[in-house]
Write a protein that holds these residues in place. Structure first.
Motif, PDB file in Angstrom:
ATOM      1  N   ALA A 174       0.853  -1.192   0.000  1.00  9.66           N
ATOM      2  CA  ALA A 174       0.000   0.000   0.000  1.00  9.66           C
ATOM      3  C   ALA A 174       0.886   1.239   0.000  1.00  9.66           C
ATOM      4  CB  ALA A 174      -0.919   0.016   1.218  1.00  9.66           C
ATOM      5  N   THR A 175       0.573   2.201  -0.857  1.00 11.23           N
ATOM      6  CA  THR A 175       1.294   3.478  -0.892  1.00 11.23           C
ATOM      7  C   THR A 175       0.261   4.601  -0.903  1.00 11.23           C
ATOM      8  OG1 THR A 175       1.398   3.427  -3.309  1.00 11.23           O
ATOM      9  CG2 THR A 175       3.277   2.508  -2.119  1.00 11.23           C
ATOM     10  N   ALA A 176       0.537   5.649  -0.142  1.00  6.17           N
ATOM     11  CA  ALA A 176      -0.395   6.793  -0.070  1.00  6.17           C
ATOM     12  C   ALA A 176       0.294   7.937   0.664  1.00  6.17           C
ATOM     13  CB  ALA A 176      -1.685   6.396   0.633  1.00  6.17           C
ATOM     14  N   VAL A 178      -0.345  10.314   3.816  1.00  2.39           N
ATOM     15  CA  VAL A 178      -1.188  10.421   5.007  1.00  2.39           C
ATOM     16  C   VAL A 178      -0.611  11.499   5.917  1.00  2.39           C
ATOM     17  CG1 VAL A 178      -2.070   9.220   7.044  1.00  2.39           C
ATOM     18  CG2 VAL A 178      -1.854   7.991   4.858  1.00  2.39           C
ATOM     19  N   THR A 219      -5.478   0.541   8.725  1.00  2.94           N
ATOM     20  CA  THR A 219      -5.590   1.927   9.191  1.00  2.94           C
ATOM     21  C   THR A 219      -4.217   2.442   9.577  1.00  2.94           C
ATOM     22  OG1 THR A 219      -7.833   1.550  10.004  1.00  2.94           O
ATOM     23  CG2 THR A 219      -6.663   3.456  10.862  1.00  2.94           C
ATOM     24  N   GLN A 223      -6.116   6.993   9.107  1.00  2.63           N
ATOM     25  CA  GLN A 223      -6.655   6.977   7.737  1.00  2.63           C
ATOM     26  C   GLN A 223      -6.707   5.539   7.224  1.00  2.63           C
ATOM     27  OE1 GLN A 223      -5.204  10.014   5.113  1.00  2.63           O
ATOM     28  NE2 GLN A 223      -5.515   8.751   3.264  1.00  2.63           N
ATOM     29  N   ARG A 224      -7.823   5.209   6.609  1.00  3.32           N
ATOM     30  CA  ARG A 224      -8.007   3.853   6.107  1.00  3.32           C
ATOM     31  C   ARG A 224      -7.378   3.725   4.713  1.00  3.32           C
ATOM     32  NH1 ARG A 224     -11.692  -0.268   7.368  1.00  3.32           N
ATOM     33  NH2 ARG A 224     -12.219  -1.646   5.618  1.00  3.32           N
ATOM     34  N   LEU A 225      -6.506   2.730   4.589  1.00  8.89           N
ATOM     35  CA  LEU A 225      -5.855   2.430   3.309  1.00  8.89           C
ATOM     36  C   LEU A 225      -6.195   0.995   2.895  1.00  8.89           C
ATOM     37  CD1 LEU A 225      -2.276   3.887   4.003  1.00  8.89           C
ATOM     38  CD2 LEU A 225      -4.257   5.068   3.015  1.00  8.89           C
ATOM     39  N   THR A 226      -5.874   0.680   1.665  1.00  7.48           N
ATOM     40  CA  THR A 226      -6.098  -0.684   1.172  1.00  7.48           C
ATOM     41  C   THR A 226      -4.785  -1.235   0.603  1.00  7.48           C
ATOM     42  OG1 THR A 226      -8.409  -0.237   0.596  1.00  7.48           O
ATOM     43  CG2 THR A 226      -7.383  -2.151  -0.426  1.00  7.48           C
TER      44      THR A 226
END
Length: 232
Positions: A174-176, A178, A219, A223-226
């Motif tokens: 998972a990459t984002a 936050v 989480t 923040q909720r990630l996938t």
């Protein structure tokens, strides 16, 4: 006058005899000319005489029979698409490998602060040599339902065995962004459900929170990630 009669008769008989003799000779000559073939004439050979060996045509294969051709070697194919996950022999770290269409991507992780992503090709015989950043490398061979090999990172070396993984086991990422930080997380879900992962915030590694292996939900800092399955 009386004497000339017998002489005339004798002379006429002589002429008749000569005429008959000449006629007989003429008839015999004609018979010898149109009779059978003369002794010097060759008889034609029978029409059924077989040809000489030099004229015998080469034998031909039966009509419709198979034509021989050089046998072609069966073409090899890349190993089937699949995921593999397991532990190092010293049980200190985990390794996961994903194979797709002759390509591979792998993840090594100790669950604390050391990890490496590696990728490369897979040979038809199951051999692979994957490389990552800073000289990291993985060498392995797929045999049956296992990949057996070694990983080298920062001059350290581990041997490992990764078994074929059945979902939800496998490799996730998972990459984002936050709260202003760049998040990059990697997870290995082992057979049996155990998870090993590292989450980096702006490049700083730390143990990763667990994901829901069925959905990939996680989480991070509220923040909720996938986390999604990784494929080459």
């Amino acid at each position: 006058m009386k004497r000339s009669g017998p002489l005339f008769t004798l002379f006429a008989g002589l002429l008749l005899a000569l005429f008959m003799l000449s006629l007989n000779e003429t008839t015999g000559a004609g018979t010898s000319s149109y009779g059978g073939a003369s002794p010097g004439t060759a008889s034609p050979s029978p029409s059924g005489t077989p040809p000489s060996p030099s004229e015998t045509p080469p034998s031909q294969p039966p009509s419709g029979g198979p034509t021989e051709s050089p046998s072609a070697s069966p073409s090899k194919s890349a190993p089937p698409n699949a995921d593999y996950a397991g532990r190092t022999d010293d049980d200190s770290s985990a390794v996961a490998v994903s194979l797709r269409d002759g390509k591979a991507i792998a993840y090594f992780c100790d669950g604390r602060d050391q990890e490496s992503w590696l990728k490369g090709d897979v040979e038809d015989d199951g051999g692979m040599r994957l490389t990552g950043k800073h000289g990291a490398k993985l060498e392995g061979t797929l045999s049956g339902r296992k990949i057996r090999g070694t990983v080298e990172i920062d001059k350290q070396r581990w041997t490992f065995t990764a078994d074929k993984a059945i979902k939800p086991s496998g490799l996730y990422r998972a990459t984002a962004e936050v709260r202003g930080a760049q998040i990059d997380g990697g997870w290995i879900v082992l057979p049996g459900g155990r998870q090993v992962g590292i989450l980096k915030r702006d490049g700083e590694p730390a143990p990763a929170p667990e994901i829901d292996p069925e959905t990939g939900a996680v989480t991070v800092d509220g923040q909720r990630l996938t986390a999604r399955p990784v494929v080459p």
